[in-house]
Motif scaffolding. Sequence first.
Motif, short mmCIF file in Angstrom:
data_model
loop_
_atom_site.label_atom_id
_atom_site.label_comp_id
_atom_site.label_asym_id
_atom_site.label_seq_id
_atom_site.Cartn_x
_atom_site.Cartn_y
_atom_site.Cartn_z
N CYS A 179 -11.42 16.49 9.73
CA CYS A 179 -10.91 17.80 9.29
C CYS A 179 -11.52 18.27 7.97
CB CYS A 179 -9.39 17.77 9.20
SG CYS A 179 -8.56 17.85 10.81
N PRO A 180 -11.54 17.45 6.91
CA PRO A 180 -12.13 17.92 5.66
C PRO A 180 -13.64 17.77 5.64
CG PRO A 180 -11.23 15.71 5.37
CD PRO A 180 -10.91 16.13 6.79
N SER A 181 -14.28 18.46 4.72
CA SER A 181 -15.73 18.33 4.54
C SER A 181 -16.09 16.95 4.00
CB SER A 181 -16.24 19.39 3.58
OG SER A 181 -15.79 20.68 3.92
N VAL A 182 -15.25 16.44 3.09
CA VAL A 182 -15.50 15.17 2.42
C VAL A 182 -14.18 14.43 2.28
CG1 VAL A 182 -16.29 14.07 0.28
CG2 VAL A 182 -17.45 16.12 1.11
N VAL A 183 -14.22 13.11 2.46
CA VAL A 183 -13.05 12.26 2.22
C VAL A 183 -13.31 11.43 0.97
CG1 VAL A 183 -11.59 10.41 3.10
CG2 VAL A 183 -12.47 12.14 4.65
N ILE A 184 -12.33 11.38 0.09
CA ILE A 184 -12.44 10.63 -1.16
C ILE A 184 -11.42 9.50 -1.16
CG2 ILE A 184 -12.29 10.76 -3.69
CD1 ILE A 184 -12.79 13.83 -3.33
N THR A 185 -11.86 8.32 -1.53
CA THR A 185 -10.95 7.18 -1.71
C THR A 185 -11.05 6.71 -3.16
OG1 THR A 185 -12.72 5.74 -0.87
CG2 THR A 185 -10.98 6.36 0.67
N ASP A 186 -9.92 6.26 -3.72
CA ASP A 186 -9.94 5.82 -5.11
C ASP A 186 -9.90 4.30 -5.25
OD1 ASP A 186 -7.30 5.13 -4.62
OD2 ASP A 186 -6.44 6.72 -5.87
N ALA B 233 -11.70 2.42 0.98
CA ALA B 233 -12.98 2.87 1.52
C ALA B 233 -13.44 1.94 2.63
CB ALA B 233 -14.02 2.93 0.41
N ALA B 234 -13.28 0.63 2.42
CA ALA B 234 -13.68 -0.35 3.43
C ALA B 234 -12.82 -0.20 4.69
CB ALA B 234 -13.55 -1.76 2.87
N TYR B 235 -11.54 0.10 4.51
CA TYR B 235 -10.65 0.29 5.66
C TYR B 235 -11.12 1.45 6.53
CZ TYR B 235 -6.55 1.84 8.27
OH TYR B 235 -5.72 2.26 9.27
N TYR B 236 -11.42 2.58 5.92
CA TYR B 236 -11.86 3.75 6.69
C TYR B 236 -13.20 3.47 7.39
CZ TYR B 236 -8.26 7.15 5.56
OH TYR B 236 -7.07 7.84 5.49
N HIS B 237 -14.05 2.71 6.74
CA HIS B 237 -15.34 2.39 7.36
C HIS B 237 -15.18 1.44 8.53
CE1 HIS B 237 -19.30 0.35 7.74
NE2 HIS B 237 -19.75 1.57 7.49
N GLU B 238 -14.35 0.42 8.35
CA GLU B 238 -14.18 -0.59 9.40
C GLU B 238 -13.38 -0.07 10.58
OE1 GLU B 238 -12.43 -3.81 7.27
OE2 GLU B 238 -14.22 -4.12 6.02
N HIS C 235 -17.62 7.19 6.53
CA HIS C 235 -18.04 7.03 5.14
C HIS C 235 -17.16 7.88 4.24
CE1 HIS C 235 -20.46 6.90 1.52
NE2 HIS C 235 -20.42 8.23 1.49
N THR C 236 -16.70 7.32 3.15
CA THR C 236 -15.91 8.07 2.17
C THR C 236 -16.59 7.98 0.81
OG1 THR C 236 -14.53 6.16 1.56
CG2 THR C 236 -13.77 7.52 3.41
N GLU C 237 -16.29 8.95 -0.02
CA GLU C 237 -16.80 8.94 -1.39
C GLU C 237 -15.81 8.19 -2.28
OE1 GLU C 237 -19.66 10.08 -2.39
OE2 GLU C 237 -20.28 11.15 -0.57
N PHE C 238 -16.26 7.12 -2.91
CA PHE C 238 -15.39 6.34 -3.78
C PHE C 238 -15.44 6.91 -5.19
CE2 PHE C 238 -15.25 2.95 -7.04
CZ PHE C 238 -13.91 2.67 -6.97
N ILE C 239 -14.29 7.38 -5.68
CA ILE C 239 -14.13 7.81 -7.07
C ILE C 239 -12.81 7.22 -7.57
CG2 ILE C 239 -14.03 9.70 -8.72
CD1 ILE C 239 -15.35 11.49 -6.68
N PRO C 240 -12.83 6.36 -8.56
CA PRO C 240 -11.58 5.72 -9.00
C PRO C 240 -10.67 6.68 -9.76
CG PRO C 240 -13.36 5.13 -10.47
CD PRO C 240 -13.98 5.91 -9.34
#
Length: 365
Positions: A145-152, A157-162, A167-172
Amino acid sequence: MLSKQAARIAILGTRGIPARYGGFETFAEELSTRLVARGHQVTVYCRERYSEPTYRGVRLIYLPTWRHKYFDTIVHTFLSTLHLIFHRTDVALYCNGANAIFTALPRLTGIPTELNVDGLERKRKKWNRLAKAWYALSEWLATFCPSVVITDARQIAAYYHERYGKHTEFIPYGAEAGKVATAEVLGQLGLEAGCYFLYVSRMEPENNALAVREAFERVATPVKLALVGDAPYAQEYIQKVRASIDARVVMPGAIYGTGYHELLSNCLAYIHATEVGGTHPALIEAMGRGALVLYLNTPENAEVAGDAGIAFEIETLAQRLAEVLSMSLEERAAWGGRAIERVRERYGWDAVTDQYEALLAGKRV
């Protein structure tokens, strides 16, 4: 390289700013005010009313909601999304994975949408089966649904990939580094610097406030325990937490702003007992203020604390508290110093803003 061009940015899905509730609200305040200082035009959609139409240069839009445990967030975000469609910005940043479905409509109308999903909210004990199902569905919706997914958190991030191949953008999450010089709130609460354990969180079952209180009450010490926090839809659990006859336990409710940072800066140790979620703001903030940190041993908490905190299991917390009490002042200070350095290296708000600014400037539908 960061964009030099000013952008119109909307932030949706929080209770609003100034921050008076939790992590997403603090995130919205810290990020929006820094983006404004860099020349961007930022709007934050709010549920809680502030006395002015702007806050530190950030435009505030107030819309109604349904004050209900299960509908508060999604009703307000739905109405905010409708408003956004007719009052367009260059990009929209949504907070909370439960709002994934609402990111699709702006995107279809040409507004890029970015979603910070937080942690695995479906695991929280406070939700009924329907709410957990909504969060599970939202995880899947977040993958397209979104253009980009961000994980902190890298664990998320590993959960969404596995699980989804996404792919998510990691920003803490971010925090300030260094102790504050004042301590006024301590006198108001009957506390002394260096003579209290501190716990700060929403008073919900998966955050284990009751378990922390019970573990502390098994430790023989004149040191106090400050249990700081509240929750709008967990009164039964909060009553259990407050049902203590131990005079050493101080429960003032929620404290924000300067008082909150004074408590973090002056505690003997900070106890972080949250089970569910990604990067927990209070953990990073306690580390940034130089607290000796005890953290519940989950992968997400361990990712943040690293070698700058002491892990515990619920059944070993009383033992860990006793060990901290037996440490010298120099040992405790060394733990706090490592925590501050870790925040400076990894979690500074300006560095976090750099990453969001670059991502928002590189917007794509």
